[in-house]
Enzyme design. Structure first.
Site, PDB file in Angstrom:
ATOM      1  N   ARG A  94       0.610  -1.032  -0.549  1.00  0.00           N
ATOM      2  CA  ARG A  94      -0.694  -0.188  -0.342  1.00  0.00           C
ATOM      3  C   ARG A  94       0.528   1.246  -0.445  1.00  0.00           C
ATOM      4  NH1 ARG A  94      -3.386  -1.933   5.325  1.00  0.00           N
ATOM      5  NH2 ARG A  94      -0.619  -2.191   6.129  1.00  0.00           N
ATOM      6  N   SER A 131      -7.833  -4.652   6.591  1.00  0.00           N
ATOM      7  CA  SER A 131      -8.719  -4.927   8.159  1.00  0.00           C
ATOM      8  C   SER A 131      -8.685  -4.073   9.073  1.00  0.00           C
ATOM      9  CB  SER A 131      -8.592  -6.406   8.291  1.00  0.00           C
ATOM     10  OG  SER A 131      -8.425  -7.113   6.542  1.00  0.00           O
TER      11      SER A 131
END
Length: 162
Positions: A94, A131
């Site tokens: 990311r 998450s």
């Protein structure tokens, strides 16, 4: 046969995870999504629930791949790879901060078992997504639709509120 594993806790699977899995499925003959079991980590969903959510999310996806298998693993990812004849690990990155940690893991995995790690840059649409962040937002009643597959959304809202 070219096989790869996409390992993670997937608690829960996000649209960012799905993006990486689906993109990897175009590069390999088979992609194994390995739900990692970490007994020291408190999870929102059981291993079995996470595996089923991944299967359902993949089945419901408009670009559903047919070459993805969902499994679980405890211990080292390289041991999982060795026991199943998997040559590659696919990881999504990311940000630069992910790279430092993942590079060390990739070098260790290669040193231990000769398993190669391929890094895929995350779709910018999901670059902020994790998450843990999704669970935290859901716990406080924040809007998480569009961040997780629809099949996950209802269960996440119910579980996070309890």
């Amino acid at each position: 046969m070219r096989r790869a594993v996409c390992p993670g806790s997937f608690d829960p699977i996000t649209n960012g995870h799905l993006d990486i899995i689906i993109r990897a499925s175009r590069l390999f003959d088979e992609v194994v999504v390995a739900v990692l079991i970490n007994k020291n980590k408190a999870t929102l969903f059981t291993v079995e629930e996470r595996m089923e959510l991944i299967r359902e999310a993949l089945r419901d996806h408009p670009m559903a791949p047919t070459n993805v298998v969902v499994d679980s693993s405890h211990g080292l990812v390289v041991d999982f790879c060795r026991s199943r004849g998997i040559q590659s690990i696919v990881k999504g990155l990311r940000a630069v901060s992910d790279f430092d940690y993942e590079l060390q893991m990739a070098q260790m995995n290669n040193s231990l078992a000769g398993v190669e790690t391929l890094f895929m840059s995350t779709n910018p649409q999901y670059a902020f997504l994790s998450s843990s962040l999704v669970k935290e937002v859901a716990r406080y009643g924040g809007e998480v639709s569009g961040l997780v597959p629809d099949v996950v959304l209802k269960q996440l809202r119910e579980r996070a509120q309890n």
